[in-house]
Scaffold this motif. Sequence first.
Motif, PDB file in Angstrom:
ATOM      1  N   SER A  89     -48.236  72.283 114.412  1.00 17.34           N
ATOM      2  CA  SER A  89     -48.449  73.414 115.313  1.00 17.34           C
ATOM      3  C   SER A  89     -49.920  73.574 115.691  1.00 17.34           C
ATOM      4  CB  SER A  89     -47.959  74.703 114.644  1.00 17.34           C
ATOM      5  OG  SER A  89     -48.706  74.982 113.474  1.00 17.34           O
ATOM      6  N   GLY A  90     -50.793  72.798 115.038  1.00 19.07           N
ATOM      7  CA  GLY A  90     -52.217  72.884 115.321  1.00 19.07           C
ATOM      8  C   GLY A  90     -53.004  73.718 114.334  1.00 19.07           C
ATOM      9  N   SER A  91     -52.323  74.362 113.374  1.00 18.28           N
ATOM     10  CA  SER A  91     -53.025  75.201 112.396  1.00 18.28           C
ATOM     11  C   SER A  91     -53.521  74.349 111.232  1.00 18.28           C
ATOM     12  CB  SER A  91     -52.096  76.306 111.887  1.00 18.28           C
ATOM     13  OG  SER A  91     -50.950  75.739 111.284  1.00 18.28           O
ATOM     14  N   PRO A  92     -54.757  74.570 110.776  1.00 13.47           N
ATOM     15  CA  PRO A  92     -55.304  73.807 109.653  1.00 13.47           C
ATOM     16  C   PRO A  92     -54.864  74.394 108.313  1.00 13.47           C
ATOM     17  CG  PRO A  92     -56.970  75.273 110.521  1.00 13.47           C
ATOM     18  CD  PRO A  92     -55.755  75.479 111.382  1.00 13.47           C
ATOM     19  N   PHE A  93     -54.843  73.570 107.291  1.00 13.46           N
ATOM     20  CA  PHE A  93     -54.570  74.039 105.928  1.00 13.46           C
ATOM     21  C   PHE A  93     -55.203  73.066 104.947  1.00 13.46           C
ATOM     22  CE2 PHE A  93     -51.285  71.115 107.036  1.00 13.46           C
ATOM     23  CZ  PHE A  93     -50.825  70.523 105.867  1.00 13.46           C
ATOM     24  N   HIS A  94     -55.433  73.554 103.735  1.00 13.96           N
ATOM     25  CA  HIS A  94     -56.137  72.763 102.721  1.00 13.96           C
ATOM     26  C   HIS A  94     -55.184  71.765 102.059  1.00 13.96           C
ATOM     27  CE1 HIS A  94     -59.847  75.192 102.776  1.00 13.96           C
ATOM     28  NE2 HIS A  94     -59.043  76.222 103.012  1.00 13.96           N
ATOM     29  N   ILE A  95     -55.636  70.528 101.908  1.00 12.32           N
ATOM     30  CA  ILE A  95     -54.847  69.498 101.246  1.00 12.32           C
ATOM     31  C   ILE A  95     -55.725  68.687 100.298  1.00 12.32           C
ATOM     32  CG2 ILE A  95     -53.149  69.254 103.104  1.00 12.32           C
ATOM     33  CD1 ILE A  95     -54.668  66.778 104.049  1.00 12.32           C
ATOM     34  N   GLN A  96     -55.066  68.105  99.309  1.00 19.62           N
ATOM     35  CA  GLN A  96     -55.730  67.117  98.451  1.00 19.62           C
ATOM     36  C   GLN A  96     -55.052  65.776  98.682  1.00 19.62           C
ATOM     37  OE1 GLN A  96     -56.740  67.722  94.113  1.00 19.62           O
ATOM     38  NE2 GLN A  96     -55.245  66.091  93.865  1.00 19.62           N
ATOM     39  N   VAL A  97     -55.830  64.767  98.957  1.00 22.79           N
ATOM     40  CA  VAL A  97     -55.315  63.432  99.254  1.00 22.79           C
ATOM     41  C   VAL A  97     -55.744  62.481  98.151  1.00 22.79           C
ATOM     42  CG1 VAL A  97     -55.305  61.520 100.899  1.00 22.79           C
ATOM     43  CG2 VAL A  97     -55.447  63.876 101.731  1.00 22.79           C
ATOM     44  N   SER A  98     -54.766  61.843  97.518  1.00 20.85           N
ATOM     45  CA  SER A  98     -55.063  60.767  96.571  1.00 20.85           C
ATOM     46  C   SER A  98     -54.324  59.529  97.063  1.00 20.85           C
ATOM     47  CB  SER A  98     -54.605  61.130  95.155  1.00 20.85           C
ATOM     48  OG  SER A  98     -53.228  61.424  95.121  1.00 20.85           O
ATOM     49  N   GLY A  99     -54.985  58.396  97.005  1.00 23.59           N
ATOM     50  CA  GLY A  99     -54.371  57.194  97.563  1.00 23.59           C
ATOM     51  C   GLY A  99     -54.811  55.941  96.863  1.00 23.59           C
ATOM     52  N   SER A 100     -54.090  54.864  97.150  1.00 22.87           N
ATOM     53  CA  SER A 100     -54.415  53.564  96.589  1.00 22.87           C
ATOM     54  C   SER A 100     -53.888  52.487  97.532  1.00 22.87           C
ATOM     55  CB  SER A 100     -53.803  53.392  95.195  1.00 22.87           C
ATOM     56  OG  SER A 100     -52.389  53.501  95.264  1.00 22.87           O
ATOM     57  N   VAL A 101     -54.413  51.290  97.355  1.00 24.57           N
ATOM     58  CA  VAL A 101     -53.973  50.141  98.135  1.00 24.57           C
ATOM     59  C   VAL A 101     -52.941  49.371  97.323  1.00 24.57           C
ATOM     60  CG1 VAL A 101     -54.680  47.965  99.200  1.00 24.57           C
ATOM     61  CG2 VAL A 101     -56.141  49.985  99.387  1.00 24.57           C
ATOM     62  N   VAL A 102     -51.779  49.130  97.906  1.00 23.85           N
ATOM     63  CA  VAL A 102     -50.730  48.348  97.241  1.00 23.85           C
ATOM     64  C   VAL A 102     -51.031  46.873  97.455  1.00 23.85           C
ATOM     65  CG1 VAL A 102     -48.258  47.881  97.108  1.00 23.85           C
ATOM     66  CG2 VAL A 102     -49.073  50.194  97.644  1.00 23.85           C
ATOM     67  N   GLN A 103     -51.055  46.114  96.354  1.00 26.84           N
ATOM     68  CA  GLN A 103     -51.397  44.697  96.431  1.00 26.84           C
ATOM     69  C   GLN A 103     -50.236  43.827  95.965  1.00 26.84           C
ATOM     70  OE1 GLN A 103     -54.834  44.662  93.827  1.00 26.84           O
ATOM     71  NE2 GLN A 103     -56.250  45.062  95.510  1.00 26.84           N
ATOM     72  N   ASN A 104     -50.215  42.577  96.428  1.00 27.93           N
ATOM     73  CA  ASN A 104     -49.213  41.636  95.947  1.00 27.93           C
ATOM     74  C   ASN A 104     -49.703  40.979  94.663  1.00 27.93           C
ATOM     75  OD1 ASN A 104     -51.146  39.791  96.732  1.00 27.93           O
ATOM     76  ND2 ASN A 104     -50.030  39.076  98.537  1.00 27.93           N
ATOM     77  N   ASP A 105     -48.931  40.040  94.138  1.00 27.60           N
ATOM     78  CA  ASP A 105     -49.279  39.399  92.869  1.00 27.60           C
ATOM     79  C   ASP A 105     -50.598  38.630  92.948  1.00 27.60           C
ATOM     80  OD1 ASP A 105     -46.973  40.393  91.789  1.00 27.60           O
ATOM     81  OD2 ASP A 105     -45.785  38.589  92.166  1.00 27.60           O
ATOM     82  N   ALA A 106     -50.953  38.207  94.150  1.00 27.65           N
ATOM     83  CA  ALA A 106     -52.197  37.456  94.321  1.00 27.65           C
ATOM     84  C   ALA A 106     -53.404  38.370  94.535  1.00 27.65           C
ATOM     85  CB  ALA A 106     -52.071  36.496  95.499  1.00 27.65           C
ATOM     86  N   GLY A 107     -53.176  39.700  94.495  1.00 29.94           N
ATOM     87  CA  GLY A 107     -54.273  40.637  94.684  1.00 29.94           C
ATOM     88  C   GLY A 107     -54.615  40.916  96.130  1.00 29.94           C
ATOM     89  N   GLN A 108     -53.781  40.473  97.051  1.00 26.01           N
ATOM     90  CA  GLN A 108     -54.024  40.721  98.472  1.00 26.01           C
ATOM     91  C   GLN A 108     -53.434  42.072  98.872  1.00 26.01           C
ATOM     92  OE1 GLN A 108     -52.017  37.241  99.927  1.00 26.01           O
ATOM     93  NE2 GLN A 108     -53.917  36.061 100.086  1.00 26.01           N
ATOM     94  N   PRO A 109     -54.161  42.865  99.660  1.00 25.26           N
ATOM     95  CA  PRO A 109     -53.653  44.185 100.058  1.00 25.26           C
ATOM     96  C   PRO A 109     -52.459  44.068 100.997  1.00 25.26           C
ATOM     97  CG  PRO A 109     -55.697  43.677 101.212  1.00 25.26           C
ATOM     98  CD  PRO A 109     -55.501  42.588 100.206  1.00 25.26           C
TER      99      PRO A 109
END
Length: 378
Positions: free
Chosen positions: A242-262
């Motif tokens: 709707s265009g209204s702002p609100f407070h958020i907390q973002v936690s994230g990570s990169v998912v990798q394959n067995d070879a360590g590639q993202p």
Amino acid sequence: MRSEPPDDRDALRAKIIGLGETSLHKSYYPELQNRLAELERFRALLDQTHDAIFLIRAETGELADVNASAETHLGYSKRELLAKPFIDLISPTKKTWLAEFIRESSALLSKSGQTVTARLVSRSGTEIPMEITVRSVTFGAERYIVAIARDITDRIRTERELRIKESALESSTNGILITDLAGTVMYANRSFAGMFGYERAGAVAGRNLETFFADPTVGEKVTARLLDTHAIVQETIGLHSSGSPFHIQVSGSVVQNDAGQPLCIMLIVMDITERILIDQMKRETYAQLGKNIEQFAILGDHIRNPLQVIVGYAEMIDDSLAGKILEQSRRIDELVTELDRGWVESANVRHFLRKHGEDRDSPLQTGTDISTLKERDT
């Protein structure tokens, strides 16, 4: 015949036993050997494949041949399998389907085949889930059914684990977002869609991360930081549909394959608006508490100063009422002393909050203590 010359009889004999120059044996034997060698190689390939292969006589439903994998999967010897109708190896739920297919196989010769999931019963009684492809073929004048069965036990287990994980993602109260490495949304759960005001999770797919932040550059920064450090936790301002702002907390990570590639980026988003409001109320409360402590300290001295004047005048009056004035003055002084003790306890609370970091943003942390306030007021 005896009337034939001896030379002709010897040549005919040599031709029959394969010694002549034009004998049938010499003409066809090498080709026969080559064909047999090809059949042996083909048989070896069939035995090496992991799929179980069954050749079924369409007229009787009996097994005409099986490969080595069929023996391995079911625990029967080849002789035992060839003595059983194929339908006896099928779990009861699919026997009717197979019987109908065999009956109608003559009308299905032009079709590439049908695939069905069924369970084959091993010698020990264990039911093995199989994906079975059946085709109707003709060798000479006889019709056969070729059944190729693939063990899908691992696939079923993997699919079940994926369903459990997907259900866990969908039932999470936190918003979960999966994007490609460029920040384009591939998946969003219901909680994320509801948090940002979308009716369906599918409506979020294909959007870029910048759509969900009040500051569009945050999405790009989150993606770049994740690709650099592989994990983040930060608080920012989200943007409702709707265009209204609100407070958020973002936690994230990169998912990798067995070879360590993202492979992709996974974000967990929490609506922390309520927590922010509570923190703000705490800061305001701590600030008011600091002001109260300061006012109480000043007020105590303001009371004592005129009280000392009253006591001084009362001591100079030669009157029986002077004693009562002094008595009430002492009571007032005792009350102010009790207030001082309360202020000291308030100061202790302030120090406790400071120690535990609860008032790091409030004026209480930088405020002066009671004795300093009294000295300044004096």
